[in-house]
Design an enzyme around this catalytic site. Structure first.
Site, mmCIF file in Angstrom:
data_model
loop_
_atom_site.group_PDB
_atom_site.id
_atom_site.type_symbol
_atom_site.label_atom_id
_atom_site.label_comp_id
_atom_site.label_asym_id
_atom_site.label_seq_id
_atom_site.Cartn_x
_atom_site.Cartn_y
_atom_site.Cartn_z
ATOM 1 N N ASP A 86 -0.683 1.989 -7.882
ATOM 2 C CA ASP A 86 -0.414 3.316 -8.444
ATOM 3 C C ASP A 86 0.627 3.247 -9.561
ATOM 4 O O ASP A 86 0.733 4.164 -10.380
ATOM 5 C CB ASP A 86 0.076 4.263 -7.333
ATOM 6 C CG ASP A 86 1.264 3.672 -6.592
ATOM 7 O OD1 ASP A 86 1.048 3.025 -5.561
ATOM 8 O OD2 ASP A 86 2.393 3.842 -7.069
ATOM 9 N N ASP A 155 4.063 -4.408 -2.126
ATOM 10 C CA ASP A 155 3.810 -2.961 -2.048
ATOM 11 C C ASP A 155 2.359 -2.770 -1.599
ATOM 12 O O ASP A 155 1.479 -2.335 -2.354
ATOM 13 C CB ASP A 155 4.048 -2.322 -3.429
ATOM 14 C CG ASP A 155 3.810 -0.817 -3.402
ATOM 15 O OD1 ASP A 155 3.749 -0.218 -4.505
ATOM 16 O OD2 ASP A 155 3.659 -0.245 -2.291
#
Ligand code: SAM
Length: 282
Positions: A86, A155
């Site tokens: 993202d 992540d």
């Protein structure tokens, strides 16, 4: 009746989001991807039924994932981000005086659709001169690369689907191989009150590979079930023991604009409640 997105991460507990507007839905090569608008948290990205990030509360997660290791290290020049499609982690990383931030994300659709529908998250970081974005499996990347990094940030999504390998001993062993001396590995380690095995397994594996292993906590409202744990693994105890005054000086020098992170919160985040500590010490 409003349309609802029901998270499916936990069997006996969960959260739902009303959908005021669905922006995009696709089954990519790797996972089910949905982006929608919610009145409480803004725009929401979900993968395989699990909330990944929102425009409303992502800053807590991304600031704690990035500024804790980078300010503790103090001189990181070359960092690796595994996952993070993202762009929120990359956004925070390029605020630091790095030579390069390499992001290895398995699903190009997450990158492209986040750029299109969630530009606030990356805030231009994908095109930053110090960013390098590679579409690949992070597991294979750390297995094969001859690059060395000062900080590695995982992540990842939760350990299902393509992320499962990012919680394996082999992956962490290769991350250790790719770290420079005084290097730091940070992992996304779930919510201890509901995913205690994830914390226990992470601690067991990392403790066999690194000299300094612990967790730090932050509460991200849309990661339901209480504070979430970030795994901390370093080849030396020194970075974690960086004095508060040093963190404050580095924070000021870098003129970081943060909504959640402060040097005091950094130090306090490592104070674990007994229920979490007991998961680690057994
Ligand atoms: N903040 C979220 C969390 O805490 O769950 C993580 C967000 S980020 C969107 C997670 C990313 O990891 C996704 O874009 C997914 O495609 C990526 N990913 C999953 N498995 C991967 C792998 N093996 N290699 C690289 N990226 C991977």
């Amino acid at each position: 009746m409003k349309q609802v997105y029901q998270e499916t991460l936990h069997q006996d507990y969960g959260q739902f989001f009303t959908i005021s507007h669905e922006l995009y839905r696709e089954k990519t090569e790797h996972q089910d991807l949905v982006i929608f608008e919610n009145a409480a948290f803004g725009k929401v990205l979900a993968l395989d039924g699990i909330i990944q990030t929102t425009t409303g509360d992502n800053h807590i997660y991304h600031e704690m994932l990035v500024h804790v290791p980078l300010l503790a290290h103090g001189n990181a020049r070359n960092i690796l981000i595994v996952g993070g499609g993202d762009g929120g982690t990359l956004r925070e990383a390029v605020k630091h005086p790095l030579d390069r931030a390499t992001m290895v994300e398995i699903d190009s659709h997450v990158i492209e659709l986040s750029k299109e529908h969630l530009p606030e998250l990356s805030d231009g970081a994908f095109d930053h001169p110090r960013s390098e974005v590679i579409v690949a499996d992070g597991f294979a990347f750390v297995e094969q690369t001859d690059q060395r990094f000062d900080v590695i940030i995982v992540d990842s999504s939760d350990p299902v689907g393509p992320s499962a390998v990012l919680f394996s001993e082999e992956f962490y062993r290769n991350c250790r191989r790719c770290l420079n001396p005084d290097g730091i590995l940070i992992t996304q380690n779930g919510v201890p009150y509901l995913q205690s095995d994830e914390l226990k397994n992470g601690h067991r594996i990392l403790s066999g590979l690194f000299e300094d292993v612990t967790f730090y906590l932050a509460t991200v409202p849309t990661y339901s079930g209480g504070p979430m744990a970030f795994g901390w693994a370093s080849t030396s105890p020194d970075p974690r023991n960086t004095p508060l005054e040093t963190l404050q000086a580095r924070y000021a020098e870098r003129a970081l604009q943060t909504s959640y992170y402060t040097p005091d919160i950094h130090k306090g985040a490592f104070a674990l409640p007994p229920r979490v500590s007991r998961l680690i010490t057994g």
